[in-house]
Design a protein around this motif. Structure first.
Motif, mmCIF file in Angstrom:
data_model
loop_
_atom_site.group_PDB
_atom_site.id
_atom_site.type_symbol
_atom_site.label_atom_id
_atom_site.label_comp_id
_atom_site.label_asym_id
_atom_site.label_seq_id
_atom_site.Cartn_x
_atom_site.Cartn_y
_atom_site.Cartn_z
ATOM 1 N N SER A 45 0.978 44.985 12.568
ATOM 2 C CA SER A 45 1.712 44.226 13.579
ATOM 3 C C SER A 45 2.893 43.476 12.980
ATOM 4 N N ILE A 46 3.829 43.127 13.861
ATOM 5 C CA ILE A 46 4.968 42.301 13.480
ATOM 6 C C ILE A 46 5.087 41.151 14.464
ATOM 7 N N LYS A 47 5.314 39.965 13.927
ATOM 8 C CA LYS A 47 5.525 38.773 14.739
ATOM 9 C C LYS A 47 6.785 38.082 14.247
ATOM 10 N N LEU A 48 7.687 37.762 15.167
ATOM 11 C CA LEU A 48 8.939 37.095 14.826
ATOM 12 C C LEU A 48 8.824 35.597 15.098
ATOM 13 N N ARG A 49 9.351 34.794 14.186
ATOM 14 C CA ARG A 49 9.304 33.342 14.374
ATOM 15 C C ARG A 49 10.163 32.923 15.561
ATOM 16 N N LYS A 50 11.298 33.598 15.737
ATOM 17 C CA LYS A 50 12.175 33.327 16.880
ATOM 18 C C LYS A 50 12.479 34.648 17.591
ATOM 19 N N PRO A 51 11.526 35.142 18.385
ATOM 20 C CA PRO A 51 11.719 36.449 19.040
ATOM 21 C C PRO A 51 12.910 36.485 19.985
ATOM 22 N N GLU A 52 13.349 35.313 20.450
ATOM 23 C CA GLU A 52 14.490 35.284 21.366
ATOM 24 C C GLU A 52 15.778 35.763 20.699
ATOM 25 N N LEU A 53 15.819 35.772 19.365
ATOM 26 C CA LEU A 53 17.006 36.260 18.662
ATOM 27 C C LEU A 53 17.085 37.784 18.675
ATOM 28 N N ASP A 54 15.939 38.429 18.801
ATOM 29 C CA ASP A 54 15.879 39.899 18.791
ATOM 30 C C ASP A 54 15.794 40.412 20.227
ATOM 31 N N LYS A 55 16.851 40.182 20.989
ATOM 32 C CA LYS A 55 16.833 40.502 22.415
ATOM 33 C C LYS A 55 16.774 41.998 22.695
ATOM 34 N N VAL A 56 17.200 42.816 21.737
ATOM 35 C CA VAL A 56 17.169 44.272 21.941
ATOM 36 C C VAL A 56 15.992 44.907 21.203
ATOM 37 N N PHE A 57 15.124 44.077 20.614
ATOM 38 C CA PHE A 57 13.889 44.519 19.957
ATOM 39 C C PHE A 57 14.160 45.444 18.767
ATOM 40 N N PHE A 58 15.311 45.230 18.136
ATOM 41 C CA PHE A 58 15.690 46.021 16.967
ATOM 42 C C PHE A 58 14.664 45.890 15.844
ATOM 43 N N LEU A 59 14.260 44.662 15.551
ATOM 44 C CA LEU A 59 13.349 44.440 14.428
ATOM 45 C C LEU A 59 11.940 44.922 14.736
ATOM 46 N N VAL A 60 11.500 44.742 15.975
ATOM 47 C CA VAL A 60 10.173 45.232 16.353
ATOM 48 C C VAL A 60 10.106 46.741 16.152
ATOM 49 N N GLU A 61 11.091 47.458 16.686
ATOM 50 C CA GLU A 61 11.122 48.913 16.531
ATOM 51 C C GLU A 61 11.209 49.305 15.060
ATOM 52 N N THR A 62 12.077 48.618 14.316
ATOM 53 C CA THR A 62 12.292 48.966 12.912
ATOM 54 C C THR A 62 11.017 48.834 12.094
ATOM 55 N N PHE A 63 10.328 47.707 12.227
ATOM 56 C CA PHE A 63 9.157 47.492 11.378
ATOM 57 C C PHE A 63 7.940 48.293 11.838
ATOM 58 N N LEU A 64 7.833 48.580 13.130
ATOM 59 C CA LEU A 64 6.766 49.483 13.562
ATOM 60 C C LEU A 64 7.062 50.904 13.083
ATOM 61 N N CYS A 65 8.345 51.279 13.057
ATOM 62 C CA CYS A 65 8.720 52.582 12.492
ATOM 63 C C CYS A 65 8.390 52.639 10.999
ATOM 64 N N ILE A 66 8.628 51.536 10.296
ATOM 65 C CA ILE A 66 8.271 51.488 8.876
ATOM 66 C C ILE A 66 6.766 51.677 8.716
ATOM 67 N N GLY A 67 5.990 50.969 9.549
ATOM 68 C CA GLY A 67 4.539 51.098 9.471
ATOM 69 C C GLY A 67 4.070 52.519 9.694
ATOM 70 N N PHE A 68 4.682 53.208 10.654
ATOM 71 C CA PHE A 68 4.287 54.580 10.971
ATOM 72 C C PHE A 68 4.933 55.600 10.039
ATOM 73 N N ARG A 69 6.262 55.575 9.967
ATOM 74 C CA ARG A 69 6.980 56.671 9.323
ATOM 75 C C ARG A 69 7.014 56.572 7.801
ATOM 76 N N LEU A 70 7.160 55.374 7.268
ATOM 77 C CA LEU A 70 7.107 55.246 5.808
ATOM 78 C C LEU A 70 5.707 55.584 5.310
#
Length: 333
Positions: free
Chosen positions: A124-149
């Motif tokens: 899982s990924i949790k952001l301290r200030k999720p309001e900064l990631d309005k397009v969910f770039f980091l959520v997608e990126t780190f879940l992709c890292i978890g799966f694809r890497l």
């Protein structure tokens, strides 16, 4: 299949950090061979390699791999060091733990976690200030890292159970069929979770230090490539359809026969990944159409024939339904 494409949503998410520097945006887009006229069209497509070029230009320029979506930047090279550190692990479970620990040292702005829940592993990924990631770039990126890497390190696809997102369905949700071949749960709240069979945590890391350096040099290509994790059923069907040039005769029954299973089994397995034969066929045709229109080698009628549409007008209707514009207009942008 000549090239793979993805939504213009992705280049827009990384361009936002320099959007007030118009000349620089145009320069980066030109270097990546992306037309400025399509970048703000949410239904347009760009080749994955063009997006990768754009990423590789902007990330070192701004020296921030979070692209401004965290309160504090993730300095360029952070992901490379994380990959090298993960590559020293003996198992995939240890690799994910190392990645989580590494980012906890580098930043307080996000937290990665690996938990065992029954027979499932939850990354899982949790952001301290999720309001900064309005397009969910980091959520997608780190879940992709978890799966694809993890899949790449193990030399086979991680067996995903489901992905849970703390937001409602997004404009690029159709990309998730390939990014995360599993059930998608848009919860609108709660944690962002990648769930998979816990047995996978014991799989060995197979890649060498040399392999990892090559992987880093391609980044983020392998995090976005539809064919990474190719033993998912979605990608196996994609591969079958690719060989048949999008032949309309390739329905679920004939694809199932190619894969030596019943049609019912194929539909069930694809449904468990949030996919279907028709969705995959549409994605393949769209990728092919965008490539040929961009290449400007064939007429609209010839492209229609190559993609096995009954008439050019049928192709034009389908393409407009996919992208919002007819193929002639897309080509002229």
């Amino acid at each position: 299949m000549k090239t793979l494409t993805l939504s213009t949503h992705y280049p827009r998410t990384i361009l936002h950090c320099i959007q007030d520097q118009k000349g620089l945006c145009a320069e980066f887009l030109s270097d990546a061979q992306i037309s400025p006229s399509v970048i703000n069209d949410s239904r347009a497509r760009v080749p994955i390699e063009s997006h990768v070029k754009l990423y590789q230009k902007i990330a070192p320029y701004i020296n921030d791999e979070s692209f401004g979506y965290l309160e504090h930047p993730l300095r360029f090279g952070t992901f490379a060091i994380a990959c090298e550190y993960a590559g020293t692990a003996e198992t995939i479970g240890r690799a994910l733990e190392k990645i989580s620990r590494f980012y906890s040292v580098v930043t307080d702005d996000l937290k990665l976690d690996l938990q065992i829940v029954g027979k499932e592993a939850h990354f899982s990924i949790k952001l301290r200030k999720p309001e900064l990631d309005k397009v969910f770039f980091l959520v997608e990126t780190f879940l992709c890292i978890g799966f694809r890497l993890s899949s790449w390190l193990a030399g086979r696809a991680i067996p995903l159970k489901f992905c849970q997102f703390s937001y409602e369905p997004v404009e690029n949700k159709n990309e998730y069929i390939f990014l995360f071949p599993c059930e998608h749960r848009f919860a609108g709240t709660g944690p962002n979770i990648l769930a998979f069979d816990a047995d996978f945590l014991n799989f060995p890391v197979l890649k060498t230090a040399s392999d990892i350096r090559s992987y880093i040099s391609r980044a983020p290509a392998d995090l976005l490539n539809k064919l990474v994790g190719s033993d998912s059923f979605t990608n196996r069907v994609y591969a079958v359809l690719s060989k048949k040039d999008c032949d309309d005769a390739q329905d679920a029954k004939t694809v199932a026969s190619e894969l030596a299973m019943t049609e019912q089994t194929l539909r069930r397995k694809l449904r468990s990944e949030g996919s279907s034969v028709q969705k995959i066929k549409d994605s393949l045709r769209l990728d092919s159409a965008v490539f040929h229109l961009t290449e400007d080698k064939y007429t609209i009628a010839e492209i229609s024939e190559k993609l096995n549409f009954s008439t050019p007008s049928a192709f034009s209707r389908a393409f407009k339904n996919w992208t919002g514009v007819p193929p002639e207009e897309y080509r002229n942008r």
